[in-house]
Design a protein around this motif. Structure first.
Motif, PDB file in Angstrom:
ATOM      1  N   SER A  26     -15.225 -29.422   2.998  1.00  0.00           N
ATOM      2  CA  SER A  26     -14.274 -30.457   2.618  1.00  0.00           C
ATOM      3  C   SER A  26     -14.425 -30.782   1.141  1.00  0.00           C
ATOM      4  O   SER A  26     -15.541 -30.964   0.651  1.00  0.00           O
ATOM      5  N   TRP A  31      -9.744 -29.855   3.874  1.00  0.00           N
ATOM      6  CA  TRP A  31     -10.648 -28.811   4.324  1.00  0.00           C
ATOM      7  C   TRP A  31     -10.196 -27.441   3.814  1.00  0.00           C
ATOM      8  O   TRP A  31      -9.008 -27.182   3.655  1.00  0.00           O
ATOM      9  N   ASN A  52      -6.674 -28.936   7.370  1.00  0.00           N
ATOM     10  CA  ASN A  52      -7.735 -29.306   8.301  1.00  0.00           C
ATOM     11  C   ASN A  52      -8.172 -28.050   9.038  1.00  0.00           C
ATOM     12  O   ASN A  52      -7.343 -27.337   9.616  1.00  0.00           O
ATOM     13  N   SER A 153      -7.368 -37.635   8.341  1.00  0.00           N
ATOM     14  CA  SER A 153      -6.903 -36.257   8.248  1.00  0.00           C
ATOM     15  C   SER A 153      -5.456 -36.229   7.778  1.00  0.00           C
ATOM     16  O   SER A 153      -4.712 -37.200   7.961  1.00  0.00           O
TER      17      SER A 153
END
Length: 378
Positions: A26, A31, A52, A153
């Protein structure tokens, strides 16, 4: 030493393929995939379009992972490590949304307490069918994520789109203590849960107000579980927000410290202080002991089967606010525990929260929504 601020090596974030370690890491809240040559120690980013990435598994020359983006439903992805060619093995859903209704997250960094910088994702109101009057600024929902040492997220989140398509701005705050911004950032919450998280949520809202993005008189904060605690604490100990919604939120940290499950045993020792030695700190930061300071409407959502945050936490706050004569609502679900799972209940909760804000701020929803009983509503 690698230059990236936050590495996570767990069973779901790395895998070995030949002489390479393929890892998810991350950076600045997003990510990424990377490859480390175990012989040369060289690192190489594997470029993907996913914001992500989790649950990495290895095959012969390929990896499989779960990936998400702000515009597509989450999917299981197979990536060929030689060609970087990806294929989608399975999606969580085939829902297609017209881009004209999708609000895309904007990363913002804003000043906060102690001359520090905090981070958040801002979703502006977006609906191709409507344009707000030029003189009117949108209301803002500030989201305090759960965890509390987790992170917001930027996967496609239909709950967020629910609000932005209805004219709300939405600020998903990665307050100090959130993962994704380095170790020092993550350690900001040590001993300061109920302080740092509140300040960052407040300052994120003020940042957007100061820049003329949202209406400072229609600021709302919401959160679930640990995020519900931050919500209730922000409403109790600050006067920034004009309304709030707590989803199975913690109102008494002392009860949480005594009754939490084994997986999080002693977790609060790091975030608040050792218990019972620092019992006074727990009470000082628990909204239930300071309801006289709370002066705005709140709606509570609670599963009656919740063993993590029992219903009495919400019920005590509800009764205290009711006795103060403030508008308040309590929506309970008999078949739900900690985190709602039944789709009809999830929809009802969202609609009820929307109805509550409509009544508090005096606007008429475009769709028909089942009314919610609001106590002390003039």
């Amino acid at each position: 030493e690698f230059a990236y601020p936050h590495w996570v090596f767990g069973l779901s974030t790395y895998t070995i393929v030949g002489d390479k370690l393929i890892c998810a890491y991350s950076e600045d809240g997003c990510w990424h995939l990377g490859s480390i040559n175990l012989k040369t120690k060289q690192f190489k980013e594997i470029r993907t379009r996913y914001t992500n990435i989790c649950d990495l598994q290895a095959g012969n020359g390929f990896v499989v992972f779960i990936g998400g983006t702000p515009t597509e439903t989450t999917a299981v992805i197979k990536l060929d490590l030689e060609t970087d060619r990806e294929s989608i093995l399975r999606r969580t859903g085939e829902l297609k949304i017209d881009p004209g209704y999708l609000s895309l997250p904007v990363a913002i960094a804003f000043p906060t307490t102690d001359n520090l910088t905090a981070h958040a994702w801002y979703y502006p109101p977006t609906n191709k069918d409507y344009i707000a009057p030029p003189e009117e600024l949108p209301p803002l929902i500030v989201k305090s994520h759960g965890g509390p040492t987790a992170a917001a997220s930027v996967d496609l989140n239909l709950r967020i789109q629910y609000w932005t398509s209805r004219g709300f701005g939405y600020l998903d705050v990665n307050y100090g203590g959130s993962i994704g911004y380095g170790r020092q950032y993550r350690q900001r919450l040590d001993g300061k849960w109920g302080v740092v998280d509140i300040e960052d949520c407040v300052n994120g809202a003020k940042y957007l107000v100061d820049r003329g993005k949202v209406d400072g008189d229609r600021l709302v904060i919401t959160g679930s579980s640990a995020g519900g605690y931050t919500t209730l604490a922000a409403l109790t100990f600050r006067d920034t927000f004009k309304a709030g919604a707590s989803y199975y939120g913690v109102s008494d940290l002392e009860i949480l410290a005594k009754d939490t499950h084994k997986f999080e045993s002693r977790y609060l020792d790091r975030l608040v202080g050792k218990y019972p030695a620092e019992k006074a700190v727990y009470q000082e930061r628990s909204p239930i002991y300071h309801t006289k300071q709370l002066n705005c409407p709140v709606i509570f959502f609670q599963g009656l089967e919740d063993k993590v945050v029992p219903p009495n936490q919400a019920e005590m706050m509800f009764n205290a606010i009711k006795e103060k004569g403030l508008p308040v609502a309590y929506v309970a679900f008999e078949e739900e525990a900690h985190g709602f799972r039944i789709s009809d209940n999830i929809k009802k909760a969202l609609d009820s929260e929307f109805y509550f804000y409509a009544q508090i701020f005096g606007f008429e929803p475009a769709e028909n929504i089942e009314p919610v009983k609001i106590i002390n509503l003039d």
